[in-house]
Motif scaffolding. Structure first.
Motif, PDB file in Angstrom:
ATOM      1  N   UNK A  10      -5.547   0.536  -0.615  1.00 40.58           N
ATOM      2  CA  UNK A  10      -4.190   0.824  -0.903  1.00 40.58           C
ATOM      3  C   UNK A  10      -3.360   0.041  -1.904  1.00 40.58           C
ATOM      4  N   UNK A  11      -3.569  -1.139  -1.884  1.00 45.51           N
ATOM      5  CA  UNK A  11      -3.110  -2.245  -2.706  1.00 45.51           C
ATOM      6  C   UNK A  11      -3.665  -2.158  -4.120  1.00 45.51           C
ATOM      7  N   UNK A  12      -4.904  -1.942  -4.239  1.00 50.94           N
ATOM      8  CA  UNK A  12      -5.372  -1.727  -5.546  1.00 50.94           C
ATOM      9  C   UNK A  12      -5.145  -0.200  -6.223  1.00 50.94           C
ATOM     10  N   UNK A  13      -5.001   0.829  -5.123  1.00 49.96           N
ATOM     11  CA  UNK A  13      -4.600   2.100  -5.902  1.00 49.96           C
ATOM     12  C   UNK A  13      -3.110   1.927  -6.298  1.00 49.96           C
ATOM     13  N   UNK A  14      -2.265   0.899  -5.912  1.00 49.22           N
ATOM     14  CA  UNK A  14      -0.791   0.856  -6.549  1.00 49.22           C
ATOM     15  C   UNK A  14      -0.976  -0.104  -8.031  1.00 49.22           C
ATOM     16  N   UNK A  15      -2.132  -0.563  -8.277  1.00 48.49           N
ATOM     17  CA  UNK A  15      -2.146  -1.520  -9.436  1.00 48.49           C
ATOM     18  C   UNK A  15      -2.245  -0.457 -10.549  1.00 48.49           C
ATOM     19  N   UNK A  16      -3.127   0.840 -10.362  1.00 48.92           N
ATOM     20  CA  UNK A  16      -2.932   1.926 -11.415  1.00 48.92           C
ATOM     21  C   UNK A  16      -1.901   2.128 -11.543  1.00 48.92           C
ATOM     22  N   UNK A  17      -0.764   2.593 -10.700  1.00 50.86           N
ATOM     23  CA  UNK A  17       0.491   3.012 -10.912  1.00 50.86           C
ATOM     24  C   UNK A  17       1.428   1.993 -11.770  1.00 50.86           C
ATOM     25  N   UNK A  19      -0.127  -0.083 -13.878  1.00 48.60           N
ATOM     26  CA  UNK A  19      -0.631  -0.123 -15.281  1.00 48.60           C
ATOM     27  C   UNK A  19       0.098   0.890 -16.124  1.00 48.60           C
ATOM     28  N   UNK A  20       0.195   2.123 -15.399  1.00 54.37           N
ATOM     29  CA  UNK A  20       0.658   3.118 -16.151  1.00 54.37           C
ATOM     30  C   UNK A  20       2.150   3.117 -16.508  1.00 54.37           C
TER      31      UNK A  20
END
Length: 90
Positions: A10-17, A19-20
């Motif tokens: 969940x935390x790593x998925x948030x990093x993509x958001x 980044x964009x």
């Protein structure tokens, strides 16, 4: 440890958001493609080279030394994060 992996995901998925959302603000108009290309090239290259380099360091100097070196490299992200935040506020 296995129970914590979904939280890490969940935390790593948030990093993509993040980044964009951040790259367009930091990169000037017309430079966004270069910024994304640089980020993804660095990410893929780092993901490929890190296990080899830190594994070799572990073979030579021992696993504890390799883990300390890895922690030191990861701590470098803190000043970089501060620099990015400072740039966003300006």
């Amino acid at each position: 440890m296995m129970a914590m992996l979904p939280l890490l995901g969940l935390a790593l998925n948030g990093t993509s958001s993040v980044l964009y959302g951040v790259v367009p603000e930091l990169a000037g108009v017309g430079k966004r493609e270069q910024a994304f290309a640089l980020f993804y090239t660095g990410t893929i290259g780092g993901g490929a080279l890190s296990p080899v380099l830190f594994g070799r360091l572990g073979d030579i100097a021992g696993v504890p030394t390799a883990l300390v070196a890895l922690a030191a490299v990861l701590l470098l992200t803190l000043p970089l994060s501060w620099y990015v935040q400072k740039g966003l506020e300006a």
